[in-house]
Motif scaffolding. Structure first.
Motif, PDB file in Angstrom:
ATOM      1  N   GLY A 281       0.843  -1.182   0.000  1.00  0.00           N
ATOM      2  CA  GLY A 281       0.000   0.000   0.000  1.00  0.00           C
ATOM      3  C   GLY A 281       0.880   1.233   0.000  1.00  0.00           C
ATOM      4  N   THR A 282       1.047   1.843   1.187  1.00  0.00           N
ATOM      5  CA  THR A 282       1.861   3.058   1.279  1.00  0.00           C
ATOM      6  C   THR A 282       3.215   2.815   1.930  1.00  0.00           C
ATOM      7  OG1 THR A 282       0.882   3.639   3.419  1.00  0.00           O
ATOM      8  CG2 THR A 282      -0.200   4.491   1.443  1.00  0.00           C
ATOM      9  N   ALA A 283       3.426   1.628   2.510  1.00  0.00           N
ATOM     10  CA  ALA A 283       4.680   1.383   3.231  1.00  0.00           C
ATOM     11  C   ALA A 283       5.089  -0.077   3.097  1.00  0.00           C
ATOM     12  CB  ALA A 283       4.514   1.782   4.703  1.00  0.00           C
ATOM     13  N   ASP A 284       5.377  -0.728   4.226  1.00  0.00           N
ATOM     14  CA  ASP A 284       5.800  -2.127   4.207  1.00  0.00           C
ATOM     15  C   ASP A 284       4.591  -3.044   3.983  1.00  0.00           C
ATOM     16  OD1 ASP A 284       8.260  -1.089   4.866  1.00  0.00           O
ATOM     17  OD2 ASP A 284       8.087  -1.547   7.005  1.00  0.00           O
ATOM     18  N   THR A 285       4.844  -4.353   3.950  1.00  0.00           N
ATOM     19  CA  THR A 285       3.745  -5.301   3.757  1.00  0.00           C
ATOM     20  C   THR A 285       3.960  -6.554   4.589  1.00  0.00           C
ATOM     21  OG1 THR A 285       2.417  -6.500   2.126  1.00  0.00           O
ATOM     22  CG2 THR A 285       4.807  -6.491   1.786  1.00  0.00           C
ATOM     23  N   GLU A 286       2.873  -7.216   4.911  1.00  0.00           N
ATOM     24  CA  GLU A 286       2.893  -8.514   5.574  1.00  0.00           C
ATOM     25  C   GLU A 286       2.162  -9.550   4.715  1.00  0.00           C
ATOM     26  OE1 GLU A 286       1.038  -7.517   9.254  1.00  0.00           O
ATOM     27  OE2 GLU A 286       2.880  -6.727  10.170  1.00  0.00           O
ATOM     28  N   TYR A 287       2.043  -9.261   3.410  1.00  0.00           N
ATOM     29  CA  TYR A 287       1.207 -10.096   2.547  1.00  0.00           C
ATOM     30  C   TYR A 287       1.974 -10.793   1.425  1.00  0.00           C
ATOM     31  CZ  TYR A 287      -3.030  -9.029   4.956  1.00  0.00           C
ATOM     32  OH  TYR A 287      -3.999  -8.981   5.927  1.00  0.00           O
ATOM     33  N   ILE A 288       3.285 -10.984   1.603  1.00  0.00           N
ATOM     34  CA  ILE A 288       4.066 -11.711   0.608  1.00  0.00           C
ATOM     35  C   ILE A 288       3.598 -13.162   0.508  1.00  0.00           C
ATOM     36  CG2 ILE A 288       6.363 -12.557  -0.010  1.00  0.00           C
ATOM     37  CD1 ILE A 288       6.104  -9.592  -0.471  1.00  0.00           C
ATOM     38  N   VAL A 289       3.431 -13.833   1.658  1.00  0.00           N
ATOM     39  CA  VAL A 289       3.032 -15.244   1.643  1.00  0.00           C
ATOM     40  C   VAL A 289       1.637 -15.405   1.051  1.00  0.00           C
ATOM     41  CG1 VAL A 289       2.669 -17.309   3.043  1.00  0.00           C
ATOM     42  CG2 VAL A 289       4.540 -15.754   3.585  1.00  0.00           C
ATOM     43  N   ASP A 290       0.750 -14.433   1.290  1.00  0.00           N
ATOM     44  CA  ASP A 290      -0.583 -14.489   0.703  1.00  0.00           C
ATOM     45  C   ASP A 290      -0.488 -14.526  -0.826  1.00  0.00           C
ATOM     46  OD1 ASP A 290      -2.650 -13.405   3.148  1.00  0.00           O
ATOM     47  OD2 ASP A 290      -0.513 -12.904   3.300  1.00  0.00           O
ATOM     48  N   ALA A 291       0.389 -13.698  -1.370  1.00  0.00           N
ATOM     49  CA  ALA A 291       0.563 -13.664  -2.822  1.00  0.00           C
ATOM     50  C   ALA A 291       1.180 -14.964  -3.337  1.00  0.00           C
ATOM     51  CB  ALA A 291       1.430 -12.468  -3.229  1.00  0.00           C
ATOM     52  N   LEU A 292       2.148 -15.507  -2.600  1.00  0.00           N
ATOM     53  CA  LEU A 292       2.749 -16.774  -2.996  1.00  0.00           C
ATOM     54  C   LEU A 292       1.714 -17.897  -2.961  1.00  0.00           C
ATOM     55  CD1 LEU A 292       6.133 -16.538  -1.070  1.00  0.00           C
ATOM     56  CD2 LEU A 292       5.842 -16.467  -3.554  1.00  0.00           C
ATOM     57  N   GLU A 293       0.851 -17.895  -1.950  1.00  0.00           N
ATOM     58  CA  GLU A 293      -0.207 -18.891  -1.851  1.00  0.00           C
ATOM     59  C   GLU A 293      -1.138 -18.797  -3.055  1.00  0.00           C
ATOM     60  OE1 GLU A 293      -2.834 -21.677   0.451  1.00  0.00           O
ATOM     61  OE2 GLU A 293      -0.697 -21.230   0.420  1.00  0.00           O
ATOM     62  N   TRP A 294      -1.512 -17.586  -3.428  1.00  0.00           N
ATOM     63  CA  TRP A 294      -2.384 -17.351  -4.601  1.00  0.00           C
ATOM     64  C   TRP A 294      -1.685 -17.836  -5.866  1.00  0.00           C
ATOM     65  CZ3 TRP A 294      -2.524 -15.011  -9.280  1.00  0.00           C
ATOM     66  CH2 TRP A 294      -3.766 -14.627  -9.805  1.00  0.00           C
ATOM     67  N   ALA A 295      -0.400 -17.513  -5.992  1.00  0.00           N
ATOM     68  CA  ALA A 295       0.345 -17.868  -7.202  1.00  0.00           C
ATOM     69  C   ALA A 295       0.551 -19.366  -7.356  1.00  0.00           C
ATOM     70  CB  ALA A 295       1.704 -17.153  -7.203  1.00  0.00           C
ATOM     71  N   ALA A 296       0.524 -20.102  -6.243  1.00  0.00           N
ATOM     72  CA  ALA A 296       0.703 -21.553  -6.327  1.00  0.00           C
ATOM     73  C   ALA A 296      -0.455 -22.229  -7.037  1.00  0.00           C
ATOM     74  CB  ALA A 296       0.868 -22.142  -4.924  1.00  0.00           C
ATOM     75  N   ASP A 297      -1.609 -21.548  -7.095  1.00  0.00           N
ATOM     76  CA  ASP A 297      -2.795 -22.144  -7.740  1.00  0.00           C
ATOM     77  C   ASP A 297      -3.730 -21.028  -8.177  1.00  0.00           C
ATOM     78  OD1 ASP A 297      -4.681 -23.950  -8.613  1.00  0.00           O
ATOM     79  OD2 ASP A 297      -5.414 -24.454  -6.614  1.00  0.00           O
ATOM     80  N   PRO A 298      -3.344 -20.265  -9.211  1.00  0.00           N
ATOM     81  CA  PRO A 298      -4.102 -19.053  -9.578  1.00  0.00           C
ATOM     82  C   PRO A 298      -5.568 -19.294  -9.905  1.00  0.00           C
ATOM     83  CG  PRO A 298      -1.973 -19.078 -10.678  1.00  0.00           C
ATOM     84  CD  PRO A 298      -2.148 -20.428 -10.039  1.00  0.00           C
ATOM     85  N   ASN A 299      -5.894 -20.440 -10.525  1.00  0.00           N
ATOM     86  CA  ASN A 299      -7.287 -20.671 -10.905  1.00  0.00           C
ATOM     87  C   ASN A 299      -8.036 -21.569  -9.930  1.00  0.00           C
ATOM     88  OD1 ASN A 299      -6.097 -23.074 -11.479  1.00  0.00           O
ATOM     89  ND2 ASN A 299      -6.719 -23.172 -13.627  1.00  0.00           N
ATOM     90  N   GLY A 300      -7.405 -21.910  -8.796  1.00  0.00           N
ATOM     91  CA  GLY A 300      -8.085 -22.626  -7.744  1.00  0.00           C
ATOM     92  C   GLY A 300      -8.495 -24.048  -8.075  1.00  0.00           C
ATOM     93  N   ASP A 301      -7.778 -24.688  -8.996  1.00  0.00           N
ATOM     94  CA  ASP A 301      -8.172 -26.056  -9.378  1.00  0.00           C
ATOM     95  C   ASP A 301      -7.282 -27.129  -8.755  1.00  0.00           C
ATOM     96  OD1 ASP A 301      -5.817 -25.756 -10.755  1.00  0.00           O
ATOM     97  OD2 ASP A 301      -6.616 -26.431 -12.681  1.00  0.00           O
TER      98      ASP A 301
END
Length: 301
Positions: A281-301
């Motif tokens: 957003g405007t500073a640091d983040t705590e959501y790197i793992v969330d993005a990695l989790e999403w990227a491991a299965d982008p279409n949820g199959d």
């Protein structure tokens, strides 16, 4: 397995462990990743290569995912009793949950059944990259190795998002198209594009984990970059390149490419497709793992 508490939390726990606990409402909130007993779901697909093995792995992975969900569901009331709010569930790459909890309740969380490790959520800062010619990418493009320009590859850019209206990604490249784009929603026909084929905004534009007023993310489906860093990184990774006339380059990529014709040079892998995973957003983040989790299965199959 022995339950652990990261050393960086010791100061936050000092008053509590000495028996001088403050009321939970007065204790500062911390973000933790709580790891649970049992392997994540993706271990079921490890080594599977044949069609039959992949099909079997898919079944086992889904079954494992259901067991993990049941495990998380059973733990959640206990976490809430400790004043914690569950903000993310991880099952593919890790068997864990991310929580916000009063600092004086961390030890209590660590002692819950099935918890094997508690640690602060990592915070990541944005950085820069070296230039494409400096690392010799044009020479590699001209080699006999197929697809070294990124063709057939999908890259997830975990950053501030991507300006998918930019000419470097085949967009119109007009300032008006960017400034007229609402970063909180997807206007018809704007996203995804042929180059930036998917993505998500996990946090919203005002997210700042260090600021109590903005520590809670406001995710939305539009990963439009409003800061520029993710766009810059995406361009280094896989931009087409922008010619001096402002148009996207559409020619071939090899060592004979004249970089003087570009106002923005091509990326390392200009043939690759991009996913915009917006975690800053405007500073640091705590959501790197969330993005990695999403990227491991982008279409949820």
């Amino acid at each position: 397995m022995k339950k652990n508490i990261s050393a960086t939390l010791c100061c936050a726990l000092l008053l509590w462990s000495c028996g001088v606990a403050a009321r939970a409402a007065d204790s500062p909130m911390v973000t933790l990743v709580v790891t649970l007993e049992g392997e994540p779901a993706m271990v079921e697909s490890d080594g599977a290569k044949s069609v039959a093995a992949l099909a079997q792995a898919s079944i086992k992975t889904k079954l494992r995912g259901r067991k993990i969900k049941s495990q998380h569901d059973a733990l959640q009331p206990k976490l809430e009793a400790a004043g914690a709010k569950v903000i993310s569930h991880f099952s593919r790459l890790a068997n864990a949950v991310k929580i916000r909890v009063p600092a004086d309740q961390v030890d209590r969380v660590a002692q819950l059944p099935g918890v094997i490790h508690v640690a602060p959520a990592h915070r990541y800062r944005r950085g820069t990259e070296t230039s494409v010619p400096f690392i010799g990418a044009p020479q590699v493009w001209g080699s006999l190795i197929p697809h070294v320009d990124g063709t057939g590859v999908r890259i997830g850019i975990i950053d501030t998002g991507i300006d998918y209206t930019h000419a470097d990604f085949g967009g119109p490249g007009r300032i008006s198209d960017y400034t007229g784009n609402d970063p909180f929603r997807i206007e018809s026909g704007t996203f995804p594009t042929a180059k930036v084929v998917g993505g998500y905004d996990f946090v919203g534009d005002n997210y700042d984990p260090s600021n109590p007023a903005h520590a809670v993310p406001t995710p939305d489906p539009d990963p439009l970059d409003v800061q520029g860093h993710g766009t810059h990184v995406a361009g280094i990774a896989a931009g087409f390149g922008v010619l001096t006339n402002g148009l996207a380059y559409t020619g071939t990529y090899d060592e004979s490419l004249d970089l003087n014709q570009f106002s923005i040079g091509p990326g390392v892998a200009p043939g690759a497709l991009l996913y915009a995973l917006k975690v800053f957003g405007t500073a640091d983040t705590e959501y790197i793992v969330d993005a990695l989790e999403w990227a491991a299965d982008p279409n949820g199959d």
